[in-house]
Design an enzyme around this catalytic site. Structure first.
Site, PDB file in Angstrom:
ATOM      1  N   CYS A 193       0.893  -1.151  -0.030  1.00 50.85           N
ATOM      2  CA  CYS A 193      -0.059   0.053  -0.010  1.00 50.85           C
ATOM      3  C   CYS A 193       0.894   1.332  -0.029  1.00 50.85           C
ATOM      4  CB  CYS A 193      -0.937  -0.014   1.202  1.00 50.85           C
ATOM      5  SG  CYS A 193      -1.960   1.583   1.369  1.00 50.85           S
TER       6      CYS A 193
ATOM      7  N   CYS B 137      -0.626   4.277   2.325  1.00 48.62           N
ATOM      8  CA  CYS B 137      -0.794   4.017   3.728  1.00 48.62           C
ATOM      9  C   CYS B 137      -0.175   2.816   4.199  1.00 48.62           C
ATOM     10  CB  CYS B 137      -2.228   4.768   4.249  1.00 48.62           C
ATOM     11  SG  CYS B 137      -3.358   3.803   3.450  1.00 48.62           S
ATOM     12  N   SER B 138      -1.401   1.927   4.631  1.00 50.51           N
ATOM     13  CA  SER B 138      -0.685   0.684   5.363  1.00 50.51           C
ATOM     14  C   SER B 138      -1.840  -0.170   5.197  1.00 50.51           C
ATOM     15  CB  SER B 138      -0.590   0.776   6.879  1.00 50.51           C
ATOM     16  OG  SER B 138      -1.679   1.395   7.466  1.00 50.51           O
ATOM     17  N   CYS B 139      -2.627  -0.306   4.058  1.00 51.59           N
ATOM     18  CA  CYS B 139      -3.900  -1.327   3.870  1.00 51.59           C
ATOM     19  C   CYS B 139      -3.465  -2.593   3.786  1.00 51.59           C
ATOM     20  CB  CYS B 139      -4.450  -0.992   2.412  1.00 51.59           C
ATOM     21  SG  CYS B 139      -5.305   0.864   2.389  1.00 51.59           S
TER      22      CYS B 139
END
Lengths: 103, 119, 210
Positions: free
Chosen positions: C109, C112-114
């Site tokens: 991702c 962000c941090s999906c």
């Protein structure tokens, strides 16, 4: 926005260095930030995209310097203040009070 | 939305929250079609990364109708529309020599109708 | 503080100051009735001890053992994963992509941090940090090298950038020589990294890696 978060393709960050046997959280404060962020998301004052936007608005230099839960903390404080759920003054006062109370 | 309490938290986490919407919106594209990512540079929130703007790819699959993050973050509505996985060849994104040297490679990115034009 | 630093573990504040800032915020939120401390404990416990990559490993081992399940998993990830009771936050729309002799998939991702929480738990630090997010889409061969993985040159690499609310899980290749193994034994071979695509499943008898 064309912020520091949009980092796909940037060079120069160095190797990845996975941590062997990494714990889920590094320290108590990370647990609290995680849980508070998820819990306050259910108050209905913002949605997940507003939450992401708040984290993206962290100053670019700060964004790149911070660990992930620091960004979450910064984003959460921004949203809580923006939506009027707390004030920056209250938070600063509480911090000073707790710092004084626990020397 | 209920406040998260000791009694409801496990239920709520389990239930989750999908961005999928029931709205009947027709898809602008179908798998196999060539698309180009619009050169959008909004000051607000967007999920079209800079590295893919202006690039041409192929619709790989249609994931159905979902919330559009740009308007959702701005508080101006969910703007229901289709999201697709779009395949971009490595050479299209980074040039012929700069990535995946000597092998086939591609990047798949999830993009909404409003980010795309027919190529 | 020494001037040396690593990007993924750097902190802009000293930890004690950060801890105080977090404590102050929590005390304020509790006092205002905006969070329930008991709910916070359950949240932490859920992701610290209950939901993690062992969930995903069970799914993968089952897909390796049962061709019908594998077909269902590739057709509708979330639905097939829910057969195990794994469901919920950050995992309502999971897509499973299969590694084969010809194709290697890797998930990132960049924005962000999906990450697919119900099957992998919360992401490791490196997944959320700049080096991986920046390089995965540009230099996946180099990234794989950082993880000790070298793929044959004729394998196509597909990098999935999770920019929407779809969450991606890699179905790693079943290691050779595992024909007689039970599902439970197979699950032991499925590492977290093999389900992100930065690793391969372990060979039977090999040591522990994430």
């Amino acid at each position: 926005m064309n912020g520091a978060h949009d980092m796909g393709g940037m060079d120069g960050f160095g190797p990845i260095n996975p941590e062997p046997d990494e714990p889920v959280f590094h320290g108590e404060w990370e647990k609290r930030v995680f849980a508070m962020t998820v819990a306050t998301g259910f108050l209905g004052h913002w949605n997940i995209d507003m939450g992401r936007q708040a984290r993206e608005q962290v100053d670019p230099a700060e964004y790149l310097r911070s660990s992930y839960y620091e960004k979450w903390l910064q984003g959460l404080e921004t949203l809580l203040v923006e939506k009027g759920l707390i004030t920056a003054e209250e938070l600063a006062a509480r911090k000073a009070e707790m710092a004084g109370g626990a020397p | 939305m209920p406040k998260l309490t000791a009694d409801n938290v496990e239920d709520i986490l389990r239930k989750g929250d999908s961005a999928r919407l029931p709205d009947k919106v027709s898809a602008k594209f179908e798998p196999g079609q060539q698309v180009v990512v619009r050169n959008l540079n909004p000051l607000g929130h967007t999920r079209a990364p800079r590295y893919i703007r202006g690039k041409t790819g192929i619709i790989d699959r249609d994931h159905g109708v979902m919330i559009f993050p740009d308007t959702h973050a701005a508080g101006t509505g969910k703007s229901p529309q289709h999201v697709y996985s779009v395949r971009f060849e490595a050479a299209e994104v980074w040039g012929p020599d700069s990535m995946f040297p000597g092998r086939r490679g591609a990047i798949y990115i999830d993009l909404w109708d409003d980010y795309l034009d027919r190529a | 503080m020494p001037s040396e630093h690593s990007h993924d573990h750097d902190h802009s504040e000293v930890p004690s100051d950060l801890a105080l800032r977090v404590k102050a915020l929590e005390s304020l939120l509790v006092e205002k009735g905006l969070v329930d401390p008991a709910a916070l404990e359950i949240l932490i416990d859920t992701y610290e001890t209950k939901v993690g990559p062992r969930n995903g490993a069970k799914v993968v081992a089952h897909a390796w053992s049962d061709p019908d399940y594998k077909a269902r998993l590739l057709a509708d990830g979330s639905k097939a994963i829910a057969e195990f009771g794994f469901d919920g936050r950050q995992g309502k729309d999971i897509v499973v992509v299969e590694n084969t002799e010809q194709v290697h998939n890797m998930v990132v991702c960049t924005l962000c941090s999906c990450y697919p929480w119900p099957v992998l738990g919360l992401p490791p630090v490196w997944y959320k940090a700049s080096p991986y997010r920046a390089r995965a889409v540009r230099d996946p061969v180099g990234v794989l090298k950082d993880f000790g993985v070298t793929l044959p040159e004729d394998v196509e690499i597909r990098v999935w950038d999770s920019t929407a609310e779809l969450r991606y899980l890699v179905l790693p290749q079943r290691p050779a020589g595992t024909e007689g193994l039970s599902e439970a034994d197979l699950a032991e071979l499925v590492t977290r990294d093999s389900m992100i695509g930065t690793g391969l499943a372990k060979q039977p008898g090999a040591g522990g890696t994430p």
